[in-house]
Design a protein around this motif. Structure first.
Motif, PDB file in Angstrom:
ATOM      1  N   PRO A   1      -4.995  -1.330  -0.596  1.00  0.00           N
ATOM      2  CA  PRO A   1      -5.680  -2.433  -1.513  1.00  0.00           C
ATOM      3  C   PRO A   1      -7.016  -2.728  -1.818  1.00  0.00           C
ATOM      4  O   PRO A   1      -6.955  -3.560  -2.289  1.00  0.00           O
ATOM      5  N   GLU A   2      -7.849  -1.789  -2.172  1.00  0.00           N
ATOM      6  CA  GLU A   2      -8.969  -1.908  -2.484  1.00  0.00           C
ATOM      7  C   GLU A   2      -8.604  -1.709  -4.252  1.00  0.00           C
ATOM      8  O   GLU A   2      -9.301  -2.450  -5.167  1.00  0.00           O
TER       9      GLU A   2
ATOM     10  N   ARG B   1     -11.714  -2.165 -14.919  1.00  0.00           N
ATOM     11  CA  ARG B   1      -9.853  -3.467 -13.462  1.00  0.00           C
ATOM     12  C   ARG B   1     -11.963  -4.011 -13.068  1.00  0.00           C
ATOM     13  O   ARG B   1     -12.880  -3.546 -12.984  1.00  0.00           O
ATOM     14  N   GLN B   2     -10.930  -5.606 -12.489  1.00  0.00           N
ATOM     15  CA  GLN B   2     -12.384  -5.879 -12.409  1.00  0.00           C
ATOM     16  C   GLN B   2     -11.665  -7.079 -10.421  1.00  0.00           C
ATOM     17  O   GLN B   2     -10.636  -8.152 -11.309  1.00  0.00           O
ATOM     18  N   ALA B   3     -11.746  -6.693 -10.444  1.00  0.00           N
ATOM     19  CA  ALA B   3     -11.427  -7.745  -8.608  1.00  0.00           C
ATOM     20  C   ALA B   3     -12.771  -8.728  -8.915  1.00  0.00           C
ATOM     21  O   ALA B   3     -14.259  -8.243  -8.699  1.00  0.00           O
TER      22      ALA B   3
ATOM     23  N   SER C   1      -1.122  -5.450  -0.957  1.00  0.00           N
ATOM     24  CA  SER C   1      -0.929  -5.627   0.175  1.00  0.00           C
ATOM     25  C   SER C   1      -0.795  -4.552   1.127  1.00  0.00           C
ATOM     26  O   SER C   1      -0.145  -3.379   1.013  1.00  0.00           O
ATOM     27  N   SER C   2      -1.286  -4.543   2.467  1.00  0.00           N
ATOM     28  CA  SER C   2      -2.107  -3.995   3.666  1.00  0.00           C
ATOM     29  C   SER C   2      -0.529  -3.870   4.139  1.00  0.00           C
ATOM     30  O   SER C   2       0.385  -4.399   4.179  1.00  0.00           O
TER      31      SER C   2
ATOM     32  N   ALA D   1       0.375  -1.242   0.162  1.00  0.00           N
ATOM     33  CA  ALA D   1       0.046   0.263   0.047  1.00  0.00           C
ATOM     34  C   ALA D   1       0.912   1.119   0.105  1.00  0.00           C
ATOM     35  O   ALA D   1       1.566   1.475   1.015  1.00  0.00           O
ATOM     36  N   GLY D   2       0.387   2.461  -1.209  1.00  0.00           N
ATOM     37  CA  GLY D   2       1.367   3.701  -1.112  1.00  0.00           C
ATOM     38  C   GLY D   2       2.179   3.355  -2.342  1.00  0.00           C
ATOM     39  O   GLY D   2       3.568   4.413  -2.688  1.00  0.00           O
TER      40      GLY D   2
END
Length: 112
Positions: free
Chosen positions: A83-84, A36-38, A111-112, A12-13
């Protein structure tokens, strides 16, 4: 055909640069679209570059930017990834003849 690349895993970041390149009989692209698609989620428009004018989805505004865009190649700079933002990112393009092309996806993991 369209070739998307640049996905990967970041914390993240972090940042990634996605590229989408047209080859073969594709030329004179006038519109680029990243989606995009999660897993388990709807497909989401991330960014468009149409005749030189960029637009971004609300969730990525201020963090994602087209850093390059011409008739056969485009780069989407993604900063401050969260992460989202993790998803399969795909590009499509429309040429001056009105034909739309789809590239394969490139995976982004955050990753967070």
């Amino acid at each position: 055909q369209l070739q998307a690349s640049g996905g990967g895993s970041v914390r993240a970041g972090g940042s990634l640069r996605l590229s989408c390149a047209a080859s073969g009989s594709i030329f004179s692209i006038i519109a680029w679209v990243w989606v995009r698609q999660a897993p388990g989620k709807e497909r989401e428009m991330v960014a468009t570059l149409i005749r030189g004018i960029a637009n971004y989805g609300d969730s990525v505004k201020g963090r994602f930017t087209f850093s390059r865009g011409n008739a056969t190649f485009t780069v989407l700079q993604m900063n401050n990834l969260q992460p989202e933002d993790a998803a399969m990112y795909s590009c499509n393009a429309r040429d001056i003849r009105g034909i739309t092309y789809w590239g394969q996806g490139t995976q982004v993991t955050v990753s967070s």
